[in-house]
Design an enzyme around this catalytic site. Structure first.
Site, mmCIF file in Angstrom:
data_model
loop_
_atom_site.group_PDB
_atom_site.id
_atom_site.type_symbol
_atom_site.label_atom_id
_atom_site.label_comp_id
_atom_site.label_asym_id
_atom_site.label_seq_id
_atom_site.Cartn_x
_atom_site.Cartn_y
_atom_site.Cartn_z
ATOM 1 N N ASP A 108 41.025 -5.037 10.483
ATOM 2 C CA ASP A 108 41.983 -5.007 11.205
ATOM 3 C C ASP A 108 41.912 -5.840 12.368
ATOM 4 O O ASP A 108 40.917 -5.946 13.017
ATOM 5 C CB ASP A 108 42.722 -3.877 11.326
ATOM 6 C CG ASP A 108 44.369 -3.625 11.257
ATOM 7 O OD1 ASP A 108 45.058 -2.967 11.805
ATOM 8 O OD2 ASP A 108 44.847 -4.684 10.618
ATOM 9 N N TYR B 256 31.076 2.548 8.539
ATOM 10 C CA TYR B 256 31.735 2.175 9.631
ATOM 11 C C TYR B 256 30.985 2.901 10.570
ATOM 12 O O TYR B 256 30.703 4.108 10.669
ATOM 13 C CB TYR B 256 33.318 2.763 9.591
ATOM 14 C CG TYR B 256 34.044 1.607 8.658
ATOM 15 C CD1 TYR B 256 34.323 1.826 7.378
ATOM 16 C CD2 TYR B 256 34.847 0.522 9.395
ATOM 17 C CE1 TYR B 256 35.033 0.908 6.499
ATOM 18 C CE2 TYR B 256 35.410 -0.296 8.619
ATOM 19 C CZ TYR B 256 35.686 -0.091 7.189
ATOM 20 O OH TYR B 256 36.433 -1.011 6.621
#
Lengths: 472, 472
Positions: free
Chosen positions: B128, B209
């Site tokens: 994003d 992540y």
């Protein structure tokens, strides 16, 4: 058609305005805004105290305000600012983007002064473009509420006795008033009443600078040994940028302490490239770019391109009267960390200090987190066999393929030659002094009148003052 | 008059262009430019290989190039990028400022592909706005020099036998060619030949992540305990942003590992606000905003506003079928750190990796030094009695004065309600399945055809794939 064009112009101007504030924000960051919140953040306490943005617009017209009916107070103000988004501290002819320009806008907007010229303004030092300060000090006469008088207060003439004897309220909340209108990256940390005649410029007892740098592949122990050699009183002409045109003719300065130390105490002997160190230096007064030149030489020593003894050589101006050409260290790691004054009692508004602290913490969070995102990638690449370059990126200018020792390099212009240059132009004048020594002083064509002794011979060395153009 | 207006428009547009690149540079920084040197730095090795700046201009006209006479090769590319200056990875309708847009400009400019549509492009994940990646992987068909064939190579038709039997040179230097024209904050780290049919999208074995954060006043041991509760296969609908409109209808995901640990090993129990920690999470596939929602809940737990058990509650979707309203964690600390694939042999050009490493080190130097300038001021204020706020600035939205426990808050729309919404609009369709269960799939008005099983009942859960809109 013109209508459309005008509309387009307006759109472009609005977008430019937006980008300029974004750029300012991302380059300089804040000391006073919640930089992690979306722009519509309404609980940002720096904005809930009033509109900080309007300080950027110059006021349309001045409402008449009767300064003469108010007391004036001679005060010192302590400032902190992040220099990364500014073209330096001092007002300049070719740009409006200076810390001082913003400061005077705030002082005028809050009607704490009538104008700069009559405000009796002195500053402790000037910091250069990109250089920050934690303890910049200025002295200035501000509007006061103390009709009953007080330290540094001058009462208005023709004061009504009734007004004079009123119970004194507290002094105006200078810190809060100014921080409300200053940009986010310039903050007033405190104020102090000062006797008439007290000057940020002349009464500073010492200045301390800090220069932060990562270990990389530097030999920091060698640098620490080298740094000590700066201590004492020396002629630093080979470790500064000479500013003869402004009347700086003698280069003896006193360094009270100079050290290189790790920011995390356990880390002197570890091999960790990413540990941070600080070069901290305390002196009475500094020459122009002096700290950055001193740092540049320390970096050469840390890279083992020069020996620590090079410092002793550079300080021996009889042997080495002309400065070798070398680039100074870059600006952004440098902070004017402390300016020390005796005899001032600083008033800190605890709430204001806490606001600045919180804002700094938010800004630090963003910087430190980003640094660790980068470090995570760096370590990932190192694990895959990536090889670090040993290039030190804290020195301006391109990387040299073959290192040329300082003492073998071409030199800058000598002091004599520079003096001659300005004498020719009438900005300096030579005169025979009392003992037959040569005296050099500002000429008729110079902006200021200033006397300085001859750079050679036995004439008296003037006291180190802040009259000379300050360090970065 | 119009002439003057037009001139003004041109000036404004030029200035806007300049500010935009400055903003990009100061916001995003570089992985590939010497950010400590003045702009005229000529020894910057990323620029000495060719003009990186021209990649920003779209090519005027395409020179005809005969792709059909060249071999094609199915390859995987590994990318790293700093997401701070981009509006996300994936191409978007309303902005050109995406990583993918820059990537495709580079692929076209180097003539490694003819156009996106025919390039057989798959991406492993989407990140994003503001989110970075160290190991984003894409698969694509690139022009190849391997006329003699090789893994993943498709030879052109009507190939001359003479050409075919020529000794094979090395493959085209994909990494160098692309890095030369990509913006500085997007880098190719390596490439790998891949069998036809190998897909970055479907063949990813796991994704990792990392979310970096400072300790502040957080209880990191509590957070570490809490993080473990995420491990395993769970329905994460309460820890993501539902994306029903794009056909994401089932929310079970498998988390292989989740941990909170200090970046400097000795620091778990110290009280140091400024220590950095990382939340690292490895899973097969992630839902939209899943990691940032998981992090937001960890931050609430770290602030002792919620107990670790809240995670078990949120994962119990029978008891808690609707997600409480809470803000997710901010974007800039998040990195897609690793995408793991079996069966790929990564080719790394050591020189390229070293270039990226050096550039990252320069960028890190600037970030880390600035962070320490700020930290020095923070410590100075703390010494003067400044009081830290405990506000956690890593969560979006305003600080709540009175904390409202998650389970007492208003909830977001339920899954059923969202499905109904899209069924009404024809983007989803309900059908009776084989066992009498309800099947829901993309409707005729939907952009993609996609089948998903019912969210309730015992129908088969489709394999976790990357078809669904990925995590940040």
């Amino acid at each position: 058609m013109s209508g459309d064009l005008i509309q387009r112009i307006k759109l472009l101007e609005d977008e430019l305005e937006k980008l300029r504030s974004q750029l300012k924000e991302s380059a300089g960051g804040d000391m006073g805004r919640n930089s992690c919140s979306p722009p519509s953040e309404s609980s940002d306490f720096m904005m809930s105290d009033g509109n900080t943005r309007s300080s950027k617009k110059k006021s349309g017209k001045e409402r008449p305000f009767d300064f003469s009916s108010h007391p004036r107070r001679h005060v010192a103000l302590k400032l902190a600012y992040l220099g990364w988004a500014y073209q330096g501290f001092a007002v300049q002819e070719n740009t409006d983007n200076t810390v001082e320009a913003r400061l005077f806008e705030a002082l005028l907007k809050t009607r704490l002064i009538q104008d700069r010229q009559s405000s009796n303004y002195h500053r402790c030092g000037r910091t250069d473009k990109g250089v920050s300060a934690f303890s910049q000090v200025i002295t200035i006469d501000l509007r006061s509420s103390q009709f009953c008088g007080g330290l540094g207060v001058t009462l208005p003439e023709n004061l009504d006795l009734g007004t004079k004897s009123k119970a004194s309220a507290s002094e105006l909340p200078y810190v809060k008033m100014l921080n409300r209108v200053l940009p986010q990256d310039i903050r007033i940390l405190g104020w102090a009443a000062a006797e008439q005649g007290f000057s940020a410029r002349f009464d500073c007892q010492s200045r301390t600078y800090r220069y932060y740098f990562p270990r990389g592949s530097l030999d920091v122990e060698l640098m620490a040994d080298a740094a000590k050699r700066y201590e004492g009183t020396h002629d630093f002409r080979n470790l500064c940028k000479m500013d003869v045109g402004n009347g700086v003719l003698q280069f003896e300065r006193t360094i009270l302490s100079a050290s290189v130390r790790p920011l995390q105490p356990q880390q002197v002997s570890s091999a960790e490239r990413y540990d941070l160190f600080v070069f901290e230096i305390k002196g009475l007064a500094f020459l122009y770019h002096q700290v950055r030149c001193m740092m540049a030489v320390l970096l050469l020593i840390g890279q083992k391109l020069e020996a620590p003894e090079i410092i002793d050589q550079l300080l021996d101006v009889e042997k080495n009267p002309r400065k070798p050409q070398y680039s100074m260290a870059v600006d952004y790691p440098l902070v004017l960390y402390d300016c020390h004054f005796d005899g001032l009692t600083w008033q800190q508004e605890a709430e204001e200090v806490s606001h600045v602290l919180s804002s700094l913490q938010r800004h630090w969070t963003q910087s430190a987190v980003k640094a660790h995102v980068l470090l995570g990638m760096i370590r990932g690449l190192e694990e895959r066999g990536g090889v670090s370059s040993n290039h030190c990126c804290l020195v301006e200018g391109s990387r040299q393929k073959n290192y040329r020792p300082l003492l073998e390099r071409p030199c800058c212009e000598s002091l004599e030659s520079r003096i001659n240059h300005f004498v020719k132009r009438g900005r300096l004048e030579r005169e025979e002094g009392e003992n037959g020594d040569e005296m050099i002083h500002r000429g008729k064509k110079s902006k200021h009148s200033y006397n300085a002794s001859s750079p050679s011979g036995s004439s008296q060395i003037p006291k180190e003052t802040v009259e000379q153009k300050q360090e970065d």
